[in-house]
Design an enzyme around this catalytic site. Structure first.
Site, mmCIF file in Angstrom:
data_model
loop_
_atom_site.group_PDB
_atom_site.id
_atom_site.type_symbol
_atom_site.label_atom_id
_atom_site.label_comp_id
_atom_site.label_asym_id
_atom_site.label_seq_id
_atom_site.Cartn_x
_atom_site.Cartn_y
_atom_site.Cartn_z
ATOM 1 C CG HIS A 51 6.771 3.221 15.029
ATOM 2 N ND1 HIS A 51 5.437 3.527 15.059
ATOM 3 C CD2 HIS A 51 6.929 2.315 14.028
ATOM 4 C CE1 HIS A 51 4.825 2.853 14.106
ATOM 5 N NE2 HIS A 51 5.697 2.093 13.459
HETATM 6 P P1 TYD Z 1 6.469 1.675 9.049
HETATM 7 O O1 TYD Z 1 5.356 2.490 9.596
HETATM 8 O O2 TYD Z 1 7.838 1.936 9.602
HETATM 9 O O3 TYD Z 1 6.149 0.136 9.246
HETATM 10 P P2 TYD Z 1 5.793 -0.656 10.578
HETATM 11 O O4 TYD Z 1 5.738 0.320 11.687
HETATM 12 O O5 TYD Z 1 4.496 -1.301 10.308
HETATM 13 O O6 TYD Z 1 6.826 -1.678 10.789
HETATM 14 O O7 TYD Z 1 6.457 1.820 7.466
HETATM 15 C C1 TYD Z 1 7.269 1.014 6.651
HETATM 16 C C2 TYD Z 1 7.499 1.756 5.352
HETATM 17 O O8 TYD Z 1 6.276 1.975 4.665
HETATM 18 C C3 TYD Z 1 8.149 3.130 5.528
HETATM 19 O O9 TYD Z 1 9.127 3.259 4.514
HETATM 20 C C4 TYD Z 1 7.056 4.107 5.265
HETATM 21 C C5 TYD Z 1 6.080 3.371 4.385
HETATM 22 N N1 TYD Z 1 4.681 3.741 4.679
HETATM 23 C C6 TYD Z 1 3.989 4.539 3.793
HETATM 24 O O10 TYD Z 1 4.510 4.974 2.750
HETATM 25 N N2 TYD Z 1 2.691 4.851 4.068
HETATM 26 C C7 TYD Z 1 2.064 4.421 5.182
HETATM 27 O O11 TYD Z 1 0.873 4.732 5.401
HETATM 28 C C8 TYD Z 1 2.802 3.614 6.118
HETATM 29 C C9 TYD Z 1 2.172 3.129 7.383
HETATM 30 C C10 TYD Z 1 4.105 3.300 5.810
#
Ligand code: TYD
Length: 135
Positions: A51
């Protein structure tokens, strides 16, 4: 090269008792830290990210082990292999990123200039390309 992305060499205080590195708001990094999160226990072969962020700027440090950060501005793609705890990868907003190739027990530390907001995510690469072309 991807515009704005910077591999930053962080300070290293070498010591026979063990080494120490650090970063500070508006010093080694160009933004105020509002949030810190970390990614760990990544099973072999898994990838994170996939993303871009509308507003979030981030600094990523491989505190332990190694992993790849694959970045795209919509046209160019660059892969950084992070494997030193004294290097920070600065990624401005509107850059597509994926993290993969995590080594066993690797630990990715990430600091951001904004609190978590699902509205800040661009999760569709086509939408991202459209936005970056308009930029
Ligand atoms: P996501 O950013 O999609 O993970 P990555 O990009 O590393 O694969 O986040 C995964 C999950 O964690 C999503 O449900 C949102 C949650 N999250 C938070 O609650 N706080 C945060 O600071 C981050 C980065 C994610």
């Amino acid at each position: 090269m991807i515009k704005g992305v910077q591999l930053i060499e962080l300070p290293r205080i070498n010591d026979i008792r063990g080494n120490l590195s650090f970063f500070e708001n508006n010093n080694q990094i160009s933004f105020d830290i509002k949030r810190t999160y970390w990614i760990y226990d990544v099973p072999g072969g898994e990838a994170r990210g996939g993303h871009a962020f509308k507003k979030s700027h981030e600094l990523i440090v491989a505190l332990s082990g190694s992993f790849n950060v694959v970045l795209s501005d919509g046209i160019n793609e660059v892969t950084y292999n992070l494997n030193r705890s004294y290097n920070g990868l600065y990624i401005p907003n509107l850059i597509w990123r994926s993290l993969d190739n995590f080594s066993t027990n690797s630990l990715a530390l990430i600091v951001s200039n904004i609190e978590y907001s699902s509205d800040d995510y661009i999760r569709n690469f086509k939408d991202f390309k459209t936005l970056t072309i308009e930029k």
